[in-house]
Scaffold this motif. Structure first.
Motif, short mmCIF file in Angstrom:
data_model
loop_
_atom_site.label_atom_id
_atom_site.label_comp_id
_atom_site.label_asym_id
_atom_site.label_seq_id
_atom_site.Cartn_x
_atom_site.Cartn_y
_atom_site.Cartn_z
N THR A 63 0.84 -1.20 0.00
CA THR A 63 0.00 0.00 0.00
C THR A 63 0.87 1.25 0.00
OG1 THR A 63 -0.16 -0.02 2.42
CG2 THR A 63 -1.92 -1.14 1.18
N ASP A 64 0.33 2.30 -0.60
CA ASP A 64 1.03 3.58 -0.70
C ASP A 64 -0.01 4.69 -0.58
OD1 ASP A 64 2.55 5.80 -1.35
OD2 ASP A 64 3.24 5.02 -3.27
N ASP A 65 0.22 5.62 0.38
CA ASP A 65 -0.74 6.72 0.58
C ASP A 65 -0.14 8.07 0.21
OD1 ASP A 65 0.96 7.42 2.63
OD2 ASP A 65 -0.45 6.97 4.24
N ASP A 66 0.85 8.09 -0.65
CA ASP A 66 1.59 9.29 -1.08
C ASP A 66 2.63 9.75 -0.06
OD1 ASP A 66 0.62 9.59 -3.64
OD2 ASP A 66 -0.74 11.22 -3.16
N ASP A 67 2.53 9.25 1.17
CA ASP A 67 3.53 9.56 2.19
C ASP A 67 4.34 8.33 2.57
OD1 ASP A 67 3.00 12.26 2.54
OD2 ASP A 67 1.52 11.91 4.11
N LEU A 68 3.69 7.19 2.58
CA LEU A 68 4.31 5.99 3.12
C LEU A 68 3.99 4.78 2.25
CD1 LEU A 68 5.83 4.64 5.51
CD2 LEU A 68 3.59 4.34 6.60
N LEU A 69 5.03 4.08 1.79
CA LEU A 69 4.89 2.82 1.07
C LEU A 69 5.09 1.70 2.08
CD1 LEU A 69 4.77 1.00 -1.47
CD2 LEU A 69 7.24 1.33 -1.66
#
Length: 83
Positions: free
Chosen positions: A8-14
């Motif tokens: 998962t990737d939330d634009d801040d953390l992969l």
């Protein structure tokens, strides 16, 4: 039996899957990827009004086999209230 992993990737953390969730079919992995997106959005908001969330399925060889993406955009239509 093949195994699948959800990153998962939330634009801040992969976050790369550690394999703790046993996913044994492409359909099961796809469903897990799609199910992850709303949870990610709830966890990250209201930290900003624009964010893209991704869940990527990898097979046991590390190949990406499916990606689900959700973009969330919030826009004030009035002057926002003071915090």
């Amino acid at each position: 039996m093949p195994r699948y992993y959800i990153d998962t990737d939330d634009d801040d953390l992969l976050v790369e899957s550690d394999g703790s969730e046993m996913l044994t079919s492409p359909a099961e992995a796809r469903r897990a990827a799609l199910d992850a997106l709303p949870d990610m959005a709830r966890d990250k908001m209201p930290d900003g009004d624009h964010r893209t969330f991704r869940a990527t399925v990898r097979d046991e060889h590390g190949r990406e086999v499916y990606t689900a993406t959700m973009t969330l955009v919030g826009t004030w239509k009035i002057t926002p209230p003071a915090s």
